[in-house]
Motif scaffolding. Sequence first.
Motif, PDB file in Angstrom:
ATOM      1  N   GLY A   7      11.602   6.782  14.825  1.00 40.32           N
ATOM      2  CA  GLY A   7      10.497   6.440  15.731  1.00 40.32           C
ATOM      3  C   GLY A   7      10.370   4.931  15.783  1.00 40.32           C
ATOM      4  N   PRO A   8      10.079   4.401  16.953  1.00 39.64           N
ATOM      5  CA  PRO A   8       9.951   2.941  17.062  1.00 39.64           C
ATOM      6  C   PRO A   8       8.718   2.439  16.342  1.00 39.64           C
ATOM      7  N   PRO A   9       8.641   1.118  16.091  1.00 41.89           N
ATOM      8  CA  PRO A   9       7.444   0.576  15.449  1.00 41.89           C
ATOM      9  C   PRO A   9       6.201   0.962  16.252  1.00 41.89           C
ATOM     10  N   MET A  10       5.124   1.285  15.543  1.00 41.39           N
ATOM     11  CA  MET A  10       3.823   1.646  16.133  1.00 41.39           C
ATOM     12  C   MET A  10       3.785   3.045  16.739  1.00 41.39           C
ATOM     13  N   ALA A  11       4.833   3.846  16.488  1.00 39.55           N
ATOM     14  CA  ALA A  11       4.822   5.205  17.029  1.00 39.55           C
ATOM     15  C   ALA A  11       4.178   6.164  16.031  1.00 39.55           C
ATOM     16  N   GLY A  12       3.785   5.675  14.875  1.00 39.08           N
ATOM     17  CA  GLY A  12       3.138   6.525  13.861  1.00 39.08           C
ATOM     18  C   GLY A  12       4.137   7.325  13.036  1.00 39.08           C
ATOM     19  N   LYS A  13       5.357   6.811  12.905  1.00 34.79           N
ATOM     20  CA  LYS A  13       6.410   7.562  12.193  1.00 34.79           C
ATOM     21  C   LYS A  13       6.027   7.849  10.737  1.00 34.79           C
ATOM     22  N   GLY A  14       5.519   6.831  10.042  1.00 36.20           N
ATOM     23  CA  GLY A  14       5.183   7.009   8.620  1.00 36.20           C
ATOM     24  C   GLY A  14       4.105   8.071   8.433  1.00 36.20           C
ATOM     25  N   THR A  15       3.079   8.034   9.296  1.00 37.79           N
ATOM     26  CA  THR A  15       1.987   9.014   9.217  1.00 37.79           C
ATOM     27  C   THR A  15       2.528  10.423   9.433  1.00 37.79           C
ATOM     28  N   GLN A  16       3.383  10.561  10.441  1.00 37.82           N
ATOM     29  CA  GLN A  16       3.920  11.891  10.757  1.00 37.82           C
ATOM     30  C   GLN A  16       4.845  12.388   9.638  1.00 37.82           C
ATOM     31  N   ARG A 114       4.033   1.674  26.607  1.00 35.01           N
ATOM     32  CA  ARG A 114       2.893   2.297  25.911  1.00 35.01           C
ATOM     33  C   ARG A 114       2.744   1.687  24.510  1.00 35.01           C
ATOM     34  N   LEU A 115       3.876   1.399  23.878  1.00 38.94           N
ATOM     35  CA  LEU A 115       3.820   0.797  22.539  1.00 38.94           C
ATOM     36  C   LEU A 115       3.269  -0.619  22.617  1.00 38.94           C
ATOM     37  N   VAL A 116       3.647  -1.315  23.687  1.00 37.85           N
ATOM     38  CA  VAL A 116       3.137  -2.686  23.873  1.00 37.85           C
ATOM     39  C   VAL A 116       1.617  -2.613  24.060  1.00 37.85           C
ATOM     40  N   GLU A 117       1.177  -1.649  24.868  1.00 41.97           N
ATOM     41  CA  GLU A 117      -0.271  -1.458  25.093  1.00 41.97           C
ATOM     42  C   GLU A 117      -0.987  -1.196  23.767  1.00 41.97           C
ATOM     43  N   ARG A 118      -0.373  -0.321  22.958  1.00 38.75           N
ATOM     44  CA  ARG A 118      -0.994   0.016  21.662  1.00 38.75           C
ATOM     45  C   ARG A 118      -1.182  -1.218  20.801  1.00 38.75           C
ATOM     46  N   SER A 119      -0.142  -2.083  20.766  1.00 33.46           N
ATOM     47  CA  SER A 119      -0.245  -3.203  19.825  1.00 33.46           C
ATOM     48  C   SER A 119      -1.002  -4.386  20.386  1.00 33.46           C
ATOM     49  N   THR A 120      -0.873  -4.646  21.704  1.00 29.13           N
ATOM     50  CA  THR A 120      -1.582  -5.833  22.209  1.00 29.13           C
ATOM     51  C   THR A 120      -3.082  -5.586  22.256  1.00 29.13           C
ATOM     52  N   GLY A 121      -3.503  -4.310  22.305  1.00 24.12           N
ATOM     53  CA  GLY A 121      -4.943  -4.007  22.320  1.00 24.12           C
ATOM     54  C   GLY A 121      -5.530  -3.931  20.917  1.00 24.12           C
ATOM     55  N   ARG A 122      -4.678  -4.071  19.911  1.00 22.22           N
ATOM     56  CA  ARG A 122      -5.160  -3.927  18.525  1.00 22.22           C
ATOM     57  C   ARG A 122      -5.951  -5.163  18.099  1.00 22.22           C
ATOM     58  N   ARG A 123      -7.054  -4.952  17.409  1.00 28.26           N
ATOM     59  CA  ARG A 123      -7.863  -6.051  16.875  1.00 28.26           C
ATOM     60  C   ARG A 123      -8.136  -5.772  15.395  1.00 28.26           C
TER      61      ARG A 123
END
Length: 279
Positions: A7-16, A114-123
């Motif tokens: 899974g790419p970075p920020m796809a939640g691979k570790g959690t899954q 979608r991954l870019v959206e996930r990370s750029t919106g992160r605070r």
Amino acid sequence: MRLVLFGPPMAGKGTQASMLAEKLGLLHIAMGDLLREAVAANTSLGRKAKKYMDEGALVPDAIVIGLVEGKMKTSNSEAGFILDGFPRTVEQAEQLEQFTDIDLVLSIDLPFDRLVERSTGRRVCRKCGAVYHIDFKPPRKPEVCDRCGGSLYRRDDDKESVVRERLRAYEAQTQPVINYYDLRRKLKFVDGDKSIEEVGMRLLEAIFDKWPELEVKVAKAEAARKAAGEQKPPKKEAIPGIKTRRQQGRGRRGSPRDRKKKAGGQPQKKPRHRPKKKK
Ligand code: AMP
């Protein structure tokens, strides 16, 4: 059951991977964690790995393969394992095949945008480190932490150009390994553009497709776990070794029944309040 999860970075691979390991009783082998443990324990492999990790480069194949093989030998992997972050090169995949077979490779798939959206919106909170997302998990007050009132900021590595670069590097590195397993008909893609729970369910569905007999077993184990979790734990003793009246099965102090007993069978009457007569 011998699984690999991509899974790419920020796809939640570790959690899954942790969720699957828990539900299916598998050994979770997370390569990054194994390396960090070796570095922390200052083993000879750890010392060799450290300088590559510090530079963000891949650790040489011989070291990571040695760590994975060692982990499989020393841990209980009878029910199977799930590999997370390994293999990352075709060489690693080939070496892995020398000491174990892989049954199924799952790849969490979602568009890079979608991954870019996930990370750029992160605070992230400057004070306590709590993580928010401007669309998916916004704070109550913009740019202010709900938990501690600290100010929120965007990490440098969450900037769009940095994220796109990481994703490009992931693709260049992983694609040959994905192709390797695709050629061997072991690969399944799972839609990752969903909530954590839904992605988890889809991963399980892909596994049940291959091992249909597992579906009922996992559902039963899950129901048993839920039932156990719903049973309230017994109340702790406030002072160790001394039980409360309730824990001794004696009811509350001063209940009407207690008062009646004390008064020799007659419930104690409270003086009735009479309003004063007006003169
Ligand atoms: P991660 O926690 O997966 O981001 O991994 C942290 C670091 O460990 C990476 O930047 C690499 O230096 C190293 N690493 C993790 N997995 C591998 C692997 N399969 N092969 C080589 N190096 C790895």
